[in-house]
Design a protein around this motif. Structure first.
Motif, PDB file in Angstrom:
ATOM      1  N   ILE A 128      -9.529 -10.528   5.790  1.00 45.76           N
ATOM      2  CA  ILE A 128      -8.387 -10.626   5.303  1.00 45.76           C
ATOM      3  C   ILE A 128      -7.854  -9.111   5.775  1.00 45.76           C
ATOM      4  N   VAL A 129      -6.532  -9.174   6.384  1.00 45.69           N
ATOM      5  CA  VAL A 129      -5.846  -7.954   6.678  1.00 45.69           C
ATOM      6  C   VAL A 129      -4.744  -7.794   5.494  1.00 45.69           C
ATOM      7  N   ASP A 130      -4.766  -6.486   5.155  1.00 42.55           N
ATOM      8  CA  ASP A 130      -3.858  -6.276   4.192  1.00 42.55           C
ATOM      9  C   ASP A 130      -2.783  -4.744   4.701  1.00 42.55           C
ATOM     10  N   VAL A 131      -1.751  -4.558   4.488  1.00 41.05           N
ATOM     11  CA  VAL A 131      -0.987  -3.961   5.148  1.00 41.05           C
ATOM     12  C   VAL A 131      -0.785  -2.601   3.996  1.00 41.05           C
ATOM     13  N   ILE A 132      -1.128  -1.253   3.948  1.00 38.22           N
ATOM     14  CA  ILE A 132      -0.629  -0.321   3.276  1.00 38.22           C
ATOM     15  C   ILE A 132       0.743  -0.048   3.283  1.00 38.22           C
ATOM     16  N   PRO A 133       1.648   0.029   2.358  1.00 38.48           N
ATOM     17  CA  PRO A 133       3.027   0.395   2.432  1.00 38.48           C
ATOM     18  C   PRO A 133       3.103   1.965   2.823  1.00 38.48           C
ATOM     19  N   SER A 134       4.266   2.256   3.462  1.00 41.77           N
ATOM     20  CA  SER A 134       4.525   3.802   3.351  1.00 41.77           C
ATOM     21  C   SER A 134       5.488   4.219   2.254  1.00 41.77           C
ATOM     22  N   ASP A 135       5.380   5.524   2.117  1.00 37.56           N
ATOM     23  CA  ASP A 135       6.081   6.314   0.966  1.00 37.56           C
ATOM     24  C   ASP A 135       7.479   6.429   1.447  1.00 37.56           C
ATOM     25  N   SER A 136       8.357   7.007   0.715  1.00 37.54           N
ATOM     26  CA  SER A 136       9.677   7.538   0.799  1.00 37.54           C
ATOM     27  C   SER A 136      10.025   8.385   2.000  1.00 37.54           C
ATOM     28  N   THR A 137       8.675   9.077   2.786  1.00 35.91           N
ATOM     29  CA  THR A 137       8.947   9.983   3.626  1.00 35.91           C
ATOM     30  C   THR A 137       8.467   9.313   5.152  1.00 35.91           C
ATOM     31  N   GLY A 138       8.179   8.052   4.893  1.00 37.94           N
ATOM     32  CA  GLY A 138       7.479   7.327   5.886  1.00 37.94           C
ATOM     33  C   GLY A 138       5.785   7.268   6.271  1.00 37.94           C
ATOM     34  N   GLN A 139       5.255   8.253   5.429  1.00 39.01           N
ATOM     35  CA  GLN A 139       3.849   8.421   5.533  1.00 39.01           C
ATOM     36  C   GLN A 139       3.135   7.318   4.690  1.00 39.01           C
ATOM     37  N   ILE A 140       1.970   7.355   4.914  1.00 39.25           N
ATOM     38  CA  ILE A 140       0.937   6.395   4.126  1.00 39.25           C
ATOM     39  C   ILE A 140       1.349   6.648   2.761  1.00 39.25           C
ATOM     40  N   ASP A 141       1.394   5.536   1.882  1.00 39.68           N
ATOM     41  CA  ASP A 141       1.621   5.662   0.548  1.00 39.68           C
ATOM     42  C   ASP A 141       0.232   5.607  -0.324  1.00 39.68           C
ATOM     43  N   LEU A 142      -0.108   6.903  -0.638  1.00 42.02           N
ATOM     44  CA  LEU A 142      -1.631   7.143  -1.107  1.00 42.02           C
ATOM     45  C   LEU A 142      -1.716   6.314  -2.538  1.00 42.02           C
ATOM     46  N   THR A 143      -0.755   6.267  -3.127  1.00 40.42           N
ATOM     47  CA  THR A 143      -0.853   5.650  -4.566  1.00 40.42           C
ATOM     48  C   THR A 143      -0.985   3.996  -4.296  1.00 40.42           C
ATOM     49  N   ALA A 144      -0.126   3.671  -3.383  1.00 42.34           N
ATOM     50  CA  ALA A 144      -0.351   2.070  -2.829  1.00 42.34           C
ATOM     51  C   ALA A 144      -1.631   1.789  -2.292  1.00 42.34           C
ATOM     52  N   LEU A 145      -2.127   2.780  -1.468  1.00 45.89           N
ATOM     53  CA  LEU A 145      -3.557   2.638  -1.028  1.00 45.89           C
ATOM     54  C   LEU A 145      -4.839   2.618  -2.117  1.00 45.89           C
ATOM     55  N   GLU A 146      -4.634   3.301  -2.988  1.00 40.33           N
ATOM     56  CA  GLU A 146      -5.585   3.281  -4.111  1.00 40.33           C
ATOM     57  C   GLU A 146      -5.543   2.000  -4.925  1.00 40.33           C
ATOM     58  N   SER A 147      -4.363   1.387  -4.986  1.00 42.85           N
ATOM     59  CA  SER A 147      -4.350   0.299  -5.680  1.00 42.85           C
ATOM     60  C   SER A 147      -4.787  -0.758  -4.815  1.00 42.85           C
ATOM     61  N   LEU A 148      -4.838  -0.686  -3.600  1.00 40.69           N
ATOM     62  CA  LEU A 148      -5.168  -1.685  -2.756  1.00 40.69           C
ATOM     63  C   LEU A 148      -6.932  -1.631  -2.618  1.00 40.69           C
ATOM     64  N   LEU A 149      -7.503  -0.657  -2.619  1.00 43.70           N
ATOM     65  CA  LEU A 149      -9.059  -0.369  -2.369  1.00 43.70           C
ATOM     66  C   LEU A 149      -9.797  -1.077  -3.575  1.00 43.70           C
TER      67      LEU A 149
END
Length: 391
Positions: A128-149
């Motif tokens: 399965i391939v999932d996409v980590i969202p970006s945050d408001s600056t355009g960088q990888i959203d670390l909070t979203a990443l943590e929830s996906l892991l």
């Protein structure tokens, strides 16, 4: 102290053009060209095999130079030389075991070659391939990443600096989160090695791919893969030959130790020697000096272009790389590139297909990409800005 005149003397091409495409394929120093030509001449005298054998120590030194640049331990077992960043990335990725239900995470700035490989393996294995969202600056959203892991995530693919703009993603933070669940982190450092500090010991990445032809100013057809030595020993590459393995019995073989298992026997010796010369040139200048010069020029250009009423800057992120992206109102990016080229000013165009998720989300079909290296003068940059203003 940085000597601009010296590096410009070592770079004949920058006397004839305003060269702003080091994110594509940079101008090599003259010593790189001379190193390659000298070896090719030697091959005409005694043949490729013997000429290559004469340079075994120099070829080994290429790995040591890479290890010095990256602060990597055990270069003989953690560095594999290749012909490109894409080859290095895919060689590692296809060696990571994937099964139905396993997950691979990519970011919104994933590069097309990486994404295609991920999708191909997902179709073949049921991963399965999932996409980590970006945050408001355009960088990888670390909070979203943590929830996906979770414990099904086998790999996080992280692009350090995307091909289509100045964003720089946070690496150490991603690695720390991914390792909590036992996931590997494969860092695409194609656009960062040579222009940004990359310390694999501090970042903790499991593997890293990079090219020689961009910010390292090496020849095309060169690249490398860094793999944690203990991890490399546990991976089985998808393809092997007599360089990456030894045929030990009629029905058996032994895979090479460490990262060498990702290397094929046949390679372009002249190109690798040129790669080594480019690395030595960078190390002699001082990597920190180079990083500072690139950052200063990118900031100068980014600020100058932003002052033009017809230009829209497009760089994201709170930390920026040496890539400056923009569009010009009423002028297609390809037309901007071609009109500037007519004045001996070299930039390139990034299209949506290279970073599909990011540019689709932002509604951008193409953009102009300028990437000034340390050999570019401020007079060059001022001339470039004036030319863009005239468009």
């Amino acid at each position: 102290m940085f000597d601009l005149e010296r590096v410009r003397e070592d770079t004949p091409g920058c006397r004839e053009t305003v060269f702003l495409d080091s994110a594509g394929s940079s101008l090599p120093p003259q010593v790189v060209v001379e190193t390659m030509v000298d070896h090719l001449r030697r091959e005409t005298q005694i043949g490729g095999y013997r000429a290559g054998s004469e340079r075994l120590d120099d070829l080994a030194e290429v790995k040591r130079s890479i290890a010095t640049l990256l602060n990597a331990a055990e270069p003989a077992t953690s560095i594999a030389l290749s012909d490109s960043a894409s080859r290095s990335w895919t060689d590692f990725f296809y060696a990571v075991p994937l099964h139905a239900g396993d997950r691979v995470l990519i970011s919104e700035v994933e590069y097309a070659s990486n994404a295609i490989a991920v999708l191909q393996r997902a179709r073949a294995t049921g991963a399965i391939v999932d996409v980590i969202p970006s945050d408001s600056t355009g960088q990888i959203d670390l909070t979203a990443l943590e929830s996906l892991l979770d414990d099904r995530v086998r790999l996080v693919s992280l692009v350090h600096a995307p091909t289509n703009g100045g964003l720089v993603n946070p690496v150490a933070e991603v690695v720390e989160l991914a390792h909590r669940v036992g996931a590997l982190v494969l860092l695409d450092a194609c656009q960062s090695v040579g222009q940004l500090p990359v310390d694999v010991a501090a970042l903790g990445v499991d593997a890293l791919s990079a090219t020689g032809r961009k910010w390292l100013r090496a020849p095309r057809g060169t690249g490398f893969l860094y793999v944690r030595a203990e991890l490399a020993a546990a991976l089985q590459p998808a393809t092997l030959d007599l360089g990456s393995a030894a045929w030990t019995a009629a029905d058996d073989y032994t895979v090479a130790a460490g990262a060498a298992r990702f290397e094929f026997w046949e390679h372009d010796v002249a190109a690798r020697l040129g790669f080594g010369a480019a690395l030595r040139y960078l190390l002699d200048l001082g990597p920190d000096t180079v990083y500072a010069q690139v950052a200063e020029r990118a900031d100068y250009l980014r600020t100058s272009l932003a002052e033009l009423p017809n230009v829209t800057p497009l760089d994201l992120g709170s930390h920026r790389s040496g890539i400056v992206s923009f569009t010009v109102a009423g002028v297609e990016p390809e037309n901007v590139r071609d009109r500037l080229a007519a004045d001996n000013m070299i930039v390139t165009v990034s299209h949506r297909s290279s970073t599909l998720l990011d540019m689709t989300a932002r509604g951008i079909s193409a953009l102009v990409r300028a990437s000034p290296h340390y050999f570019v003068s401020h007079d060059d940059l001022d001339s470039f800005v004036a030319a863009v203003a005239c468009l």
